[in-house]
Design a protein around this motif. Structure first.
Motif, PDB file in Angstrom:
ATOM      1  N   ARG A   1       3.338  -1.804  -1.213  1.00  0.00           N
ATOM      2  CA  ARG A   1       1.886  -2.275  -0.823  1.00  0.00           C
ATOM      3  C   ARG A   1       1.869  -3.544  -1.627  1.00  0.00           C
ATOM      4  O   ARG A   1       2.475  -3.634  -2.729  1.00  0.00           O
TER       5      ARG A   1
ATOM      6  N   CYS B   1      -3.564   2.719  -8.112  1.00  0.00           N
ATOM      7  CA  CYS B   1      -2.277   3.032  -7.734  1.00  0.00           C
ATOM      8  C   CYS B   1      -1.929   4.440  -7.595  1.00  0.00           C
ATOM      9  O   CYS B   1      -2.090   5.104  -8.930  1.00  0.00           O
TER      10      CYS B   1
ATOM     11  N   ALA C   1       3.777   0.442  -9.978  1.00  0.00           N
ATOM     12  CA  ALA C   1       2.965  -0.730  -9.836  1.00  0.00           C
ATOM     13  C   ALA C   1       3.627  -1.985 -10.818  1.00  0.00           C
ATOM     14  O   ALA C   1       3.505  -1.650 -12.019  1.00  0.00           O
TER      15      ALA C   1
ATOM     16  N   LEU D   1       0.483  -6.035  -7.238  1.00  0.00           N
ATOM     17  CA  LEU D   1      -0.952  -6.370  -7.500  1.00  0.00           C
ATOM     18  C   LEU D   1      -1.143  -7.623  -8.017  1.00  0.00           C
ATOM     19  O   LEU D   1      -0.328  -8.201  -8.864  1.00  0.00           O
TER      20      LEU D   1
ATOM     21  N   THR E   1       4.187  -0.939  -5.655  1.00  0.00           N
ATOM     22  CA  THR E   1       3.031  -1.452  -5.229  1.00  0.00           C
ATOM     23  C   THR E   1       2.939  -2.879  -6.222  1.00  0.00           C
ATOM     24  O   THR E   1       3.053  -3.002  -7.298  1.00  0.00           O
TER      25      THR E   1
END
Length: 206
Positions: free
Chosen positions: A51, A89, A93, A5, A3
């Motif tokens: 993501r 998460c 990440a 961020l 992921t």
């Protein structure tokens, strides 16, 4: 997959890049902040990820590309807000900010196969990236932010927890006008460099 961020502020005059004022006006500083955010989000959008999440203080605008989930930043200090971003998460990440528009997909494509954390030091003593194979908000809470030793303290926190840490290249954040010029020179093809050049040309025409 990881992921990705991005923690950011809505680029509104008077709320972002205040250390660029002077020599820039608050509106010009916000324009540069938006350009930095656009370059950052484009790099993230081009990086393979499970993501992509924008952790935002403010409201999204036309600068936000498709493919991002938007979640609001929580209240509290920066350490609390970073911790909360990781708390959302469930797997590996990597978190970055909006102050390094020179970032590339190659830098953001990290592999946790042989490490537990990735750490990206910044030239001002902070850090521009932090990746955790198993996100643990406690690794960030209480770390003093925006100091010349923030990065060292954060990295020590990781190693003290027994994590195997790998380092990303050291990058320069955009905080001051000198930073802006150096970063634009390192990534001349980006929107940030274009906006800085446009502002410089407009100032020269006066």
């Amino acid at each position: 997959m990881t992921t990705l961020l991005v923690i950011a502020k809505e680029p509104r005059p008077g709320r972002v890049k205040t250390r660029l004022t002077p020599p820039f006006t608050p509106r010009q500083a916000a324009t540069l902040a938006e350009a930095a955010l656009v370059d950052t989000l484009r790099a993230v959008a081009a990086t393979p990820a499970a993501r992509r999440v924008l952790v935002l203080d403010g409201a999204p605008g036309a600068w936000l590309p498709p493919g991002f989930d938007v979640v609001p930043q929580c209240a509290g200090g920066l350490d609390q807000r970073l911790a909360a971003a990781f708390a959302g998460c469930t797997g590996p990440a990597l978190l970055i900010g909006m102050d390094t528009p020179q970032v590339t997909p190659a830098l953001l494509t990290v592999d946790f196969a042989d490490c537990d954390a990735w750490f990206g030091p910044a030239e001002d003593g902070g850090f521009w990236a932090l990746g955790l194979a198993a996100p643990d908000p406690a690794l960030l809470r209480g770390v003093p932010m925006s100091t010349p030793t923030t990065g060292a303290v954060q990295r020590d926190r990781l190693t003290a927890a027994g994590l195997r840490v790998r380092d990303l290249p050291r990058l320069r954040d955009v905080d001051t006008a000198a930073d802006a010029e150096a970063v634009a020179a390192s990534a001349p093809g980006g929107r940030f460099a274009a906006e800085l050049g446009r502002l410089a040309a407009a100032a020269g025409d006066r």
